[in-house]
Write an enzyme that holds these catalytic residues in place. Sequence first.
Site, PDB file in Angstrom:
ATOM      1  N   CYS A 117      13.622  10.864   6.454  1.00  0.00           N
ATOM      2  CA  CYS A 117      13.592  10.359   7.838  1.00  0.00           C
ATOM      3  C   CYS A 117      14.930  10.574   8.522  1.00  0.00           C
ATOM      4  O   CYS A 117      14.997  10.831   9.709  1.00  0.00           O
ATOM      5  CB  CYS A 117      13.225   8.888   7.828  1.00  0.00           C
ATOM      6  SG  CYS A 117      14.262   7.925   6.732  1.00  0.00           S
ATOM      7  N   LYS A 144       0.850  -1.187   0.000  1.00  0.00           N
ATOM      8  CA  LYS A 144       0.000   0.000   0.000  1.00  0.00           C
ATOM      9  C   LYS A 144       0.886   1.238   0.000  1.00  0.00           C
ATOM     10  O   LYS A 144       1.466   1.612   1.018  1.00  0.00           O
ATOM     11  CB  LYS A 144      -0.916   0.049   1.228  1.00  0.00           C
ATOM     12  CG  LYS A 144      -2.015   1.095   1.035  1.00  0.00           C
ATOM     13  CD  LYS A 144      -2.541   1.705   2.283  1.00  0.00           C
ATOM     14  CE  LYS A 144      -1.736   2.836   2.829  1.00  0.00           C
ATOM     15  NZ  LYS A 144      -1.637   4.028   1.956  1.00  0.00           N
ATOM     16  N   GLU A 156       9.986   1.304  10.534  1.00  0.00           N
ATOM     17  CA  GLU A 156      10.991   2.334  10.202  1.00  0.00           C
ATOM     18  C   GLU A 156      10.290   3.671  10.380  1.00  0.00           C
ATOM     19  O   GLU A 156       9.444   4.036   9.561  1.00  0.00           O
ATOM     20  CB  GLU A 156      11.431   2.173   8.742  1.00  0.00           C
ATOM     21  CG  GLU A 156      12.116   0.873   8.422  1.00  0.00           C
ATOM     22  CD  GLU A 156      13.535   0.820   8.963  1.00  0.00           C
ATOM     23  OE1 GLU A 156      14.104   1.875   9.274  1.00  0.00           O
ATOM     24  OE2 GLU A 156      14.060  -0.296   9.091  1.00  0.00           O
ATOM     25  N   GLU A 198      10.041  16.304  14.656  1.00  0.00           N
ATOM     26  CA  GLU A 198      10.436  16.103  13.271  1.00  0.00           C
ATOM     27  C   GLU A 198       9.628  17.059  12.392  1.00  0.00           C
ATOM     28  O   GLU A 198       8.404  16.990  12.362  1.00  0.00           O
ATOM     29  CB  GLU A 198      10.126  14.655  12.864  1.00  0.00           C
ATOM     30  CG  GLU A 198      10.604  14.317  11.483  1.00  0.00           C
ATOM     31  CD  GLU A 198      10.265  12.893  11.070  1.00  0.00           C
ATOM     32  OE1 GLU A 198       9.127  12.441  11.335  1.00  0.00           O
ATOM     33  OE2 GLU A 198      11.121  12.231  10.472  1.00  0.00           O
TER      34      GLU A 198
HETATM   35  P1  NAD Z   1       2.557   8.394   7.495  1.00  0.00           P
HETATM   36  O1  NAD Z   1       2.801   7.651   8.751  1.00  0.00           O
HETATM   37  O2  NAD Z   1       1.549   9.472   7.488  1.00  0.00           O
HETATM   38  O3  NAD Z   1       2.151   7.397   6.332  1.00  0.00           O
HETATM   39  C1  NAD Z   1       2.926   6.287   5.978  1.00  0.00           C
HETATM   40  C2  NAD Z   1       2.016   5.226   5.371  1.00  0.00           C
HETATM   41  O4  NAD Z   1       1.119   4.757   6.381  1.00  0.00           O
HETATM   42  C3  NAD Z   1       1.144   5.751   4.238  1.00  0.00           C
HETATM   43  O5  NAD Z   1       1.028   4.754   3.252  1.00  0.00           O
HETATM   44  C4  NAD Z   1      -0.180   6.005   4.943  1.00  0.00           C
HETATM   45  O6  NAD Z   1      -1.274   5.955   4.058  1.00  0.00           O
HETATM   46  C5  NAD Z   1      -0.210   4.830   5.928  1.00  0.00           C
HETATM   47  N1  NAD Z   1      -1.076   5.031   7.096  1.00  0.00           N
HETATM   48  C6  NAD Z   1      -1.500   6.188   7.651  1.00  0.00           C
HETATM   49  N2  NAD Z   1      -2.295   5.933   8.715  1.00  0.00           N
HETATM   50  C7  NAD Z   1      -2.375   4.591   8.844  1.00  0.00           C
HETATM   51  C8  NAD Z   1      -3.027   3.710   9.762  1.00  0.00           C
HETATM   52  N3  NAD Z   1      -3.750   4.167  10.768  1.00  0.00           N
HETATM   53  N4  NAD Z   1      -2.870   2.383   9.597  1.00  0.00           N
HETATM   54  C9  NAD Z   1      -2.104   1.889   8.610  1.00  0.00           C
HETATM   55  N5  NAD Z   1      -1.476   2.675   7.709  1.00  0.00           N
HETATM   56  C10 NAD Z   1      -1.592   4.005   7.814  1.00  0.00           C
HETATM   57  O7  NAD Z   1       4.001   8.923   7.045  1.00  0.00           O
HETATM   58  P2  NAD Z   1       4.306   9.838   5.787  1.00  0.00           P
HETATM   59  O8  NAD Z   1       3.835  11.218   6.126  1.00  0.00           O
HETATM   60  O9  NAD Z   1       3.860   9.195   4.525  1.00  0.00           O
HETATM   61  O10 NAD Z   1       5.906   9.780   5.774  1.00  0.00           O
HETATM   62  C11 NAD Z   1       6.683  10.586   6.571  1.00  0.00           C
HETATM   63  C12 NAD Z   1       7.160   9.861   7.813  1.00  0.00           C
HETATM   64  O11 NAD Z   1       7.834   8.658   7.444  1.00  0.00           O
HETATM   65  C13 NAD Z   1       8.166  10.646   8.607  1.00  0.00           C
HETATM   66  O12 NAD Z   1       7.877  10.542   9.971  1.00  0.00           O
HETATM   67  C14 NAD Z   1       9.475   9.961   8.297  1.00  0.00           C
HETATM   68  O13 NAD Z   1      10.481  10.122   9.260  1.00  0.00           O
HETATM   69  C15 NAD Z   1       9.056   8.559   8.160  1.00  0.00           C
HETATM   70  N6  NAD Z   1      10.048   7.806   7.377  1.00  0.00           N
HETATM   71  C16 NAD Z   1      10.863   6.910   8.023  1.00  0.00           C
HETATM   72  C17 NAD Z   1      11.834   6.215   7.313  1.00  0.00           C
HETATM   73  C18 NAD Z   1      12.747   5.221   7.968  1.00  0.00           C
HETATM   74  O14 NAD Z   1      13.358   4.439   7.260  1.00  0.00           O
HETATM   75  N7  NAD Z   1      12.871   5.217   9.268  1.00  0.00           N
HETATM   76  C19 NAD Z   1      11.946   6.417   5.939  1.00  0.00           C
HETATM   77  C20 NAD Z   1      11.102   7.329   5.317  1.00  0.00           C
HETATM   78  C21 NAD Z   1      10.146   8.013   6.055  1.00  0.00           C
END
Ligand code: NAD
Length: 487
Positions: A291, A182, A257, A390
């Site tokens: 991230c 997804k 992650e 962040e």
């Molecule tokens: P997000 O958590 O809003 O979304 C990530 C994914 O989760 C999306 O596909 C979203 O649709 C899905 N999602 C949202 N709510 C959900 C729920 N309740 N249940 C299941 N899935 C759900 O994050 P984002 O805004 O897309 O990305 C930014 C974040 O990702 C930042 O915090 C960043 O640090 C983190 N990130 C971490 C890494 C790592 O490797 N540690 C890498 C890239 C990004």
Amino acid sequence: MSVATESNLKTGLFIDGAFASAASGKTFETTNPATGESLAHVAEAGREDLDRAVAAARKAFESGPWAAMKPRQRGRILLRAADLLASRADAFGRVETLDNGKPIFESAKIDVPAAAECLSYFGESADKLYGDTFPSRNDALLMTLREPIGVVGAITPWNFPLLQAMWKIAPALALGNAVVLKPASVTPLTALLFAEVLAEAGLPPGAFNVVPGPGATVGAAMAEHPDIDKISFTGETETGKSILRAAAGTLKRVSMELGGKSPNVVFADADLEAAARGAINAIFYGKGELCSAGSRLLVEESVHDALIEKVVERARKMSPADPLDPKTRLGSLVSEKQRDNVARYVESGKSEGAKLVAGGNRAAVGGKGAFFEATVFDGVTPEMTIAREEIFGPVLSTLTFKDEADAVTVGNSTIYGLAAAVWSRDIKKALRTAKALKAGTVWINTYNFYDPGLPFGGYKQSGFGRERGHYALEAYTEVKSVWVDLS
Ligand code: NAD
């Protein structure tokens, strides 16, 4: 850019080897954040579609050509996919840039080639995860087997849409799992294009499925789905906690992650020119929507003025520009919403007493887009919001420290522990500091380098589990102990 001119886009769900509409017929729009224009209407998966995707994955995993395939055959499919992807880097890069707003230099020259390299690495690893034997008895042969977990649900963010997905898809498929992906709703397009590449490379139907849709519905349903065996998640820390709670009901395997607030520590004896260049790359690569962004620049007091002058000079030259121009190094943020979040943080920095020394404003290119200036704050203290949370945008917070011990204390004063860097010419000091920083990755005298063989993941609330390298292979397998009676 409109749908009509991007004729190669795929906009259906990808289930059991074919593109299809959602059962509900629903679609959602994805836009180009650099212009605000519509890119495509993508099928929005609902529960019924997810069930169909999971059933196709289950079937592929349990029976049929995917389940019967030898590891080396699986590896060859991934290697073919890697070659196809590499040969289409420009086309994939263009779609990624249109969907995400990142510079085409990053997407076509770095992200997509890195995704292809990740596929090759795991393609070559498909038959190289070994079990053990245990020489503890004469009357029995004791050994372990590594077996795929089953159906893996991959949930990915919008900042590196294809690359983040690949860190999950490649090891999971290499080991014989089946995947339901997804992608983030704001950037679903390259995942769908990649489904076509895998099919072309010979991946049997059902082994890889894509179900775009909102996290709150499709993502949440995946987390609690009784027939998904593992969730591999990359995203915000709070989303990760909610997924963990939902996954608890079926005791799924989970890897996380999550976010970061990474310290970039510059000692007085560092090469300051290199450190300034590194600090800029650490926070402005990927528009700071990274991230592992080096969002806290920690400078030893005695070189503060010299370093900040160099950093500010470079930041002021980083004007946001058209992401499709190969010379651009600062693109558009992913959405207006994200830009508003960043602007709120900048206001909080100012109101809490930090000194704005570069940028700080919304920007537009050709009068349009979710651009934001390369922004640097000086005089930040550890308790300020911009030092703790962040921001996920091009905003650097500069703090100072007195000595090595202080650098470590300030560096570790965060709930996160994803990455860090140390700049010094004193190798012992650099290594001591690297050891003392609580972070999953520490760079010394550089920043933002990755290799598919080197594990990546977080300490503390940056998550658990590691992606890449043999840790990733282990993360997509169960261990089975076998006892053979020889008596
Ligand atoms: P997000 O958590 O809003 O979304 C990530 C994914 O989760 C999306 O596909 C979203 O649709 C899905 N999602 C949202 N709510 C959900 C729920 N309740 N249940 C299941 N899935 C759900 O994050 P984002 O805004 O897309 O990305 C930014 C974040 O990702 C930042 O915090 C960043 O640090 C983190 N990130 C971490 C890494 C790592 O490797 N540690 C890498 C890239 C990004």
